[in-house]
Write an enzyme that holds these catalytic residues in place. Structure first.
Site, mmCIF file in Angstrom:
data_model
loop_
_atom_site.group_PDB
_atom_site.id
_atom_site.type_symbol
_atom_site.label_atom_id
_atom_site.label_comp_id
_atom_site.label_asym_id
_atom_site.label_seq_id
_atom_site.Cartn_x
_atom_site.Cartn_y
_atom_site.Cartn_z
ATOM 1 N N HIS A 1 -10.683 2.422 -1.155
ATOM 2 C CA HIS A 1 -10.916 2.050 0.240
ATOM 3 C C HIS A 1 -11.671 0.729 0.275
ATOM 4 O O HIS A 1 -12.709 0.600 0.920
ATOM 5 C CB HIS A 1 -11.666 3.166 0.995
ATOM 6 C CG HIS A 1 -10.902 3.673 2.179
ATOM 7 N ND1 HIS A 1 -11.491 4.189 3.293
ATOM 8 C CD2 HIS A 1 -9.573 3.713 2.415
ATOM 9 C CE1 HIS A 1 -10.551 4.542 4.162
ATOM 10 N NE2 HIS A 1 -9.382 4.267 3.644
ATOM 11 N N HIS B 1 0.821 -1.209 0.000
ATOM 12 C CA HIS B 1 0.000 0.000 0.000
ATOM 13 C C HIS B 1 0.857 1.262 0.000
ATOM 14 O O HIS B 1 0.558 2.228 -0.694
ATOM 15 C CB HIS B 1 -0.916 -0.028 1.224
ATOM 16 C CG HIS B 1 -2.059 0.907 1.121
ATOM 17 N ND1 HIS B 1 -3.144 0.656 0.321
ATOM 18 C CD2 HIS B 1 -2.282 2.095 1.717
ATOM 19 C CE1 HIS B 1 -3.986 1.653 0.432
ATOM 20 N NE2 HIS B 1 -3.496 2.543 1.262
HETATM 21 N N1 LIG Z 1 -1.497 3.431 -10.510
HETATM 22 C C1 LIG Z 1 -0.786 4.568 -10.371
HETATM 23 N N2 LIG Z 1 -0.522 5.326 -11.452
HETATM 24 C C2 LIG Z 1 0.143 6.477 -11.310
HETATM 25 N N3 LIG Z 1 0.579 6.966 -10.166
HETATM 26 C C3 LIG Z 1 0.357 6.273 -9.051
HETATM 27 C C4 LIG Z 1 -0.343 5.038 -9.107
HETATM 28 N N4 LIG Z 1 -0.461 4.561 -7.865
HETATM 29 C C5 LIG Z 1 0.133 5.474 -7.056
HETATM 30 N N5 LIG Z 1 0.621 6.519 -7.764
HETATM 31 C C6 LIG Z 1 1.270 7.698 -7.218
HETATM 32 O O1 LIG Z 1 2.124 7.342 -6.137
HETATM 33 C C7 LIG Z 1 2.063 8.304 -5.090
HETATM 34 C C8 LIG Z 1 1.697 7.681 -3.757
HETATM 35 O O2 LIG Z 1 0.316 7.318 -3.764
HETATM 36 P P1 LIG Z 1 -0.481 6.969 -2.453
HETATM 37 O O3 LIG Z 1 0.344 6.036 -1.636
HETATM 38 O O4 LIG Z 1 -1.836 6.541 -2.872
HETATM 39 O O5 LIG Z 1 -0.533 8.392 -1.773
HETATM 40 P P2 LIG Z 1 -1.452 8.803 -0.523
HETATM 41 O O6 LIG Z 1 -0.881 8.067 0.650
HETATM 42 O O7 LIG Z 1 -1.278 10.265 -0.481
HETATM 43 O O8 LIG Z 1 -2.837 8.393 -0.849
HETATM 44 C C9 LIG Z 1 1.045 9.339 -5.525
HETATM 45 O O9 LIG Z 1 1.715 10.421 -6.085
HETATM 46 C C10 LIG Z 1 0.245 8.613 -6.559
HETATM 47 O O10 LIG Z 1 -0.347 9.516 -7.448
#
Ligand SMILES: Nc1ncnc2c1ncn2[C@@H]1O[C@H](COP(=O)(O)OP(=O)(O)O)[C@@H](O)[C@H]1O
Ligand SMILES: [Mg+2]
Lengths: 86, 233, 733, 86
Positions: free
Chosen positions: C93, C47
């Site tokens: 979620h 995650h």
């Molecule tokens: N499938 C994906 N495609 C493009 N970018 C992604 C993808 N999954 C995650 N990211 C990018 O990786 C970073 C971390 O995401 P995430 O862990 O969901 O952040 P947060 O904890 O703020 O919700 C973010 O900048 C997100 O946009």
């Protein structure tokens, strides 16, 4: 078969966040009820049902709580049974 | 004409109200924070929609005790025009500035849609400029909008022409189907006895542009401006 | 071999393998203590750490002239018109919603909204993409009801309209529903706020709700495959009222010279937010957990660092600015704590008063996260389904065009979702020009400029299951087509990759093929991916959900007034625009609903041919030639025409329609197909435009009357269409 | 001064119809709890407060109900006071 009145109280478990309780507490404080230290808000249900005995009614009500009326992951419940006056 | 928009921390219709007031000729809107006890010389007040204090317990219950509400009560008692929209309506009933109460919708669920209402009394300055019997198309969006009052109160409301808007179909008929939230007697809006305080569940401030679905809501705001100009307050 | 002091159970609790533990100990040069182990587990979870997906995400094109902020921040941003930026992201979620649908979905909305206002953008629209098991099962109705109420209540309270999205049903989601929420905000393009730590000495301010024992290990639980069994933490309960205050206060602080960075607290709470801020600037952080306000007595540093209590924000503030920043929060009745500072030594140091309880290099928690590239292959069962003889299945169906149409219209994947979206406030904010079910995409007006901002979420998970590459391409192309159908041009994309356990070869194969397809389509259509989210381990029992790479796409129209919906006016001429691809029944909704089979292969879209259709729509909607447009997707031509009839309230008269009654013709699926309507005067103009752009265009009929009449094949009264359509979700009420 | 636990139940008055109660009743019936005849849904509040005596606590809680916790036009309430165990 007689009719019984189940009185059920469902409240959030102690560790679970209860924004509603916090809001009501703030509301009471702003009305100058300074003596209040904590509020937790839950549900109350009056359930009228048929059962052979008080015990049986109690048992059925507990099953209803487990299955529908409470989410036991976040809520705890309490059941009381009275004779129905209606 | 200065119109105050009374804003609670959880209000969310305040921006839309400010917007339509800014666009209403002769109108100068001003935001009034719920902690303030100064109405800044407002000639009329709007209590916008939203979830004033999170609406825990009952919608509007806690908001009623905000400092600004004492001033709102005084203003209303002196005959000043007050409009409560949606949550604002709920606050006004909780504050006993309007009769009745707003219960959870008949279908229990929050309901967002377009609804028609018939203008059944134009006693309020907010409706004075609209011909009686007009049908308006307005946005509705609420979970607790089912108007309730006991039988005697309903009787009195009708006799004194305090029922201001009623849910109807597009042709102005009060049908059960058009009464989307199950309100008593299709009531969508009521006034106080003297008519200066109006509470309504539909959102005139969201019904301000044909591009969005309707512009019928604008009439309420221009109406209060003309009414106030006429009175020369 | 070295013997470690940590038990297997302790490792399982933080979802680390023994091999990963060994790697971490090697890098650290010692064994971590319990708190450090918890932090390591969270940051190395799928995650937070994207162990399995990061290498694949590298396939996405992330740059372009319009990109203001690509992946790596709280949300992505693309330029909108001149001086503004559209800021958007999607968040899943799924696991929390499986356990407590109302709170799980509500806090999902809370989380994505925080990601947007953290960037300094005002949220203007919410969308969501949902998947459930069949509604015949009571449990799935309960989940649907709870999720929809949770999404509605949270967004409604914040005053952000929920204007679009999609819902699908399939047995693969039994026990593991998908709840993806997307938020779009608007900010000045040169005024975005980042999650940066900046100079040593900067102060860390924790704002908002008190910290409780909520959701400890949420991040790791989201990375193991049985949500019901594995969840032991306290379920998070959202408080939208608190979030509203946080949002207003944070937006008031945008542009403050004292604010260096903002970061919301999401998965792994204070741990990931502080590590992310420090990681982005190559600095360190020191946090004193004894300064964190708590909701409960007796919380340990472990609880505080890993709590996922909602409605909290971390601000990095210059030392001189602390008082002025705190005063803004006080105005909004929000509590703030100074909990630590930025350091120059590149470590995460956690203190409890004077005791140092954690001392880990930031790099260990960010760059050193292991990356896995696995070998994937389709399962035998899948190959059988994919290669099944579709024509034999079709031949076995007693074909009745009218019956099939009504069945499809009343099926939950196609029928009306009014029961859902009427619970969402979609008119607040007075900007919703095309709301739910009005157009193929939602359209918001941008007050500042008069432009339109369009947004959509799409994914055909059956296509992705049967042919993941084609499904991945299709999800992107369909999203772009939906934007085109309202008159918008795509600006950028976000996505949420919902898959099962990637350690299984068939799941990894689905994941990698879908991503490859999506990335190729993005390149072909020149659409940058600026943000996204990954949710793996979506399984219940041992069955993975259908692969569901949800695409969220945002586009713009120069003038919002020109946007068109699905509803056609009376007396208009109806055309079918195509790229010439012939529809097939493989992987179609007809096959699933009418024949009861999930088999065959979907067609793969041709993005280049598709572009010409999109260009035509952009041009002819922009100049007012086209009065309504609707793309053909699940259910094919007949369903699309029926939907236009229902939405417009006017029938279609097509006596000369020359098609046959073959199910391929009526219900087959292909890409690049759109039904449009034009006034009779504009017919030649449309035909000429099609000719010049190389789009095939077939005249279908005229809008009039009270029924849908297609040649001699079909004649169904409007009222029957409407009744069938409205009945789709009736079991949920 | 001692700490007391006020247990407050707020339920809709009989004249006010209670759609939530009806929905819960339907839910119970569809789970085959056929023996249930009626359900009413209200609120339960746990309020911890300081007071000199049980009577005083009781009185204060009643004032809170009148002023904030219940809307007596549509709801009736009931207050019980126990010694607080915390
Ligand atoms: N499938 C994906 N495609 C493009 N970018 C992604 C993808 N999954 C995650 N990211 C990018 O990786 C970073 C971390 O995401 P995430 O862990 O969901 O952040 P947060 O904890 O703020 O919700 C973010 O900048 C997100 O946009
Ligand atoms: Mg974030």
């Amino acid at each position: 078969m007689r009719e019984w009145l189940g009185k059920i109280t469902v409240v959030p478990k102690p560790a679970v966040n209860d924004p509603q309780g916090i809001a009501v507490l703030d509301g009471l404080h702003s009305l100058d009820f300074e003596e209040v230290r904590q509020v937790r808000v839950g549900k109350h249900l009056d359930v009228r049902l048929q059962a052979e005995s008080q015990e049986q009614a109690n048992e059925q009500l507990n099953v209803m709580c487990e299955r529908l009326l409470a989410n036991t992951l976040i809520e705890s419940y309490e059941v009381r049974v009275e004779e129905s006056d209606e | 004409m200065k119109i105050g928009v009374v804003t609670f921390p959880g209000s969310n219709g305040d921006t839309d109200c400010m917007e339509v007031l800014r666009e209403t000729p002769g109108c100068e809107p001003v935001l009034l924070w719920h902690k303030s006890v100064d109405l800044e010389g407002a000639d009329a007040l709007v209590l916008p929609g939203g979830f004033a204090h999170g609406d825990y317990l009952r919608a509007g219950a806690i908001a009623r005790f905000s400092p600004v509400m004492r001033e709102v009560e005084r203003f209303a008692a002196s005959g000043g025009p007050v409009l409560g929209i949606c949550n604002g309506f709920q606050v006004l009933t909780e504050a006993h500035l309007l009769p009745g109460a707003l219960l959870r919708n008949r279908e229990i669920l929050f309901h967002c849609a377009w609804a028609h209402v018939r203008v059944s009394s134009t006693r309020s300055p907010w409706l004075a400029g609209i011909p009686e019997g007009s049908v308006l198309r307005l946005a509705v969006a609420h979970g607790q909008g089912k108007y309730y009052a006991d039988g005697d109160t309903l009787q009195t409301l009708q006799e004194r022409r305090q029922v201001a808007l009623e849910y109807c179909d597009a042709d102005g008929n009060l049908t059960p189907k058009s009464n989307h939230n199950g309100s008593e007697r299709n009531i969508a809006a009521v006034t106080n006895e003297s008519g200066n305080v109006l509470g309504m569940m539909p959102h005139p401030e969201r019904s301000t542009d044909p591009l969005l679905g309707s512009a019928d809501g604008r009439a309420l705001f221009s109406s209060v401006v003309s009414a106030l100009a006429g009175v020369g307050r | 071999m070295t013997v470690y002091s940590v038990s297997g159970e302790a490792l399982r609790e933080v979802a680390l393998s023994e091999e990963e533990y060994r790697l971490a100990v090697g890098l650290l040069g010692r064994e971590p203590n319990r708190l450090e182990l918890g932090i390591l587990g969270a940051m190395w979870s799928e995650h937070c750490g994207y162990k399995n997906s990061r290498p694949l995400l590298g396939l996405f094109p992330t740059e372009g002239p319009g990109v203001v902020q690509g992946p790596g921040e709280n949300a992505g941003a693309v330029r909108l018109g001149g001086v503004l930026a559209a800021v958007f992201k999607v968040e899943s979620h799924n696991h929390p919603s499986a356990i407590e649908p109302y709170q799980g979905a509500a806090t999902g909305v809370g989380g994505i909204v925080r990601d947007i206002f953290t960037m300094g953008a005002r949220p203007i629209a919410l969308l969501n993409s949902l998947r459930f098991g069949p509604l015949e099962e009571r449990e799935n109705r309960r989940l649907l009801g709870g999720v929809v109420r949770g999404i509605g209540d949270y967004g409604n309270s914040l005053g952000i309209p929920t204007v679009g999205g999609e819902i699908g049903f399939s047995p693969s989601y039994n026990g593991n529903p998908l709840v993806n929420a997307m938020c779009v905000g608007i900010a000045p393009a040169d005024g975005l706020v980042r999650g940066l730590a900046g100079q040593p000495g900067n102060v860390l301010l924790l704002v908002g709700a008190d910290t409780g024992r909520d959701g400890i290990h949420g991040a790791t639980f989201a990375s193991v495959d049985d949500p019901q069994e594995s969840h032991k933490g306290v379920i998070q309960v959202g408080n939208p009222f608190m979030e509203k205050l946080l949002m207003e206060a944070c937006l008031e602080l945008v542009g403050s010279p004292h604010v260096v960075g903002m970061q919301d607290l999401g998965a792994a709470g204070l741990t990931s937010s502080s590590v992310e801020c420090a990681g982005r600037t190559g600095s360190g952080v020191e946090i004193d957990v004894s300064r964190v306000s708590r909701r409960e007595r007796g919380m340990t540093p472990y609880d505080v660092m890993l709590s996922e209590s909602q409605e909290r924000m971390l601000l990095v503030v210059e030392p001189d600015g602390v008082e002025s920043v705190r005063s803004i929060f006080e105005k909004w009745d929000l509590h703030s704590d100074v909990i630590g500072q930025v350091t120059g030594d590149g470590t995460l140091r956690v203190k409890d008063g004077d005791d140092v309880v954690c001392d880990l290099p930031i790099g260990l928690l960010t760059e050193d996260v292991p990356r896995y590239t696995r070998a994937g292959s389709p399962s035998v069962e899948l190959k059988e389904r994919r290669d099944a003889d579709v024509s034999a299945v079709v031949a076995g169906v007693d074909h009745d065009p009218t019956g099939a149409l009504l069945t499809l219209l009343s099926s939950p994947n196609i029928g009306s979702k009014r029961w859902v979206w009427s619970q969402y406030d979609h008119t607040i904010g007075t900007s919703t020009v095309l709301g739910p079910q009005h157009g193929d995409a939602a359209v918001m007006r941008v007050r500042q400029t008069g432009e339109g901002l369009a947004a959509t979420m799409d994914c055909n998970s059956l296509h992705c299951y049967l042919d993941p590459y084609a499904g991945g391409v299709g999800a992107v192309v369909e999203a772009a087509r939906n934007l085109a159908c309202v008159g918008a041009t795509p600006l950028g994309m976000t996505n949420c990759l919902n898959f099962g356990n990637p350690e299984k070869p068939e799941v990894y194969w689905h994941l990698s093929e879908c991503v490859r397809g999506m990335a190729d389509a993005c390149r072909a259509l020149d659409i940058p991916v600026v943000s996204g989210n990954v949710s793996l381990y979506n399984e219940s029992g041992s069955e993975a959900v259908h692969p569901t790479p949800v695409v969220g796409m945002v586009g713009s129209l120069p003038q919002v007034e020109t946007a068109v919906g699905i509803d056609w006016p009376e007396g208009a001429a109806v055309y079918l625009l195509t790229t010439g691809q012939e529809p097939v029944l493989g992987a179609s909704e007809w096959l699933r609903v009418v024949a009861g089979q999930e088999c065959g292969r979907p067609l793969s879209a041709d993005p280049v041919a598709e572009s010409s259709v999109h260009n035509l729509l952009g041009k002819c909607i922009g100049d007012g030639t086209i009065l309504s447009a609707h793309d053909l997707s699940e259910g094919g031509l007949a369903v699309a025409l029926a939907e236009c009839c229902i939405r417009g309230g006017i029938g279609l008269d097509a006596p000369d329609w020359g098609g046959s009654d073959a199910p391929e013709q009526l219900f087959g699926e292909a890409h690049g197909r759109v039904v449009v309507s034009v006034s009779s005067e504009a017919r030649t103009k449309l035909e000429a435009a099609c000719e010049s752009l190389g789009v095939l265009c077939e005249s279908i009929g005229i809008t009039r009357g009270e029924s849908l009449r297609l040649g001699t094949v079909l004649q169904v009264p409007l009222a029957d269409l409407q009744t069938a359509y409205d009945s789709a979700l009736s079991t949920s009420t």
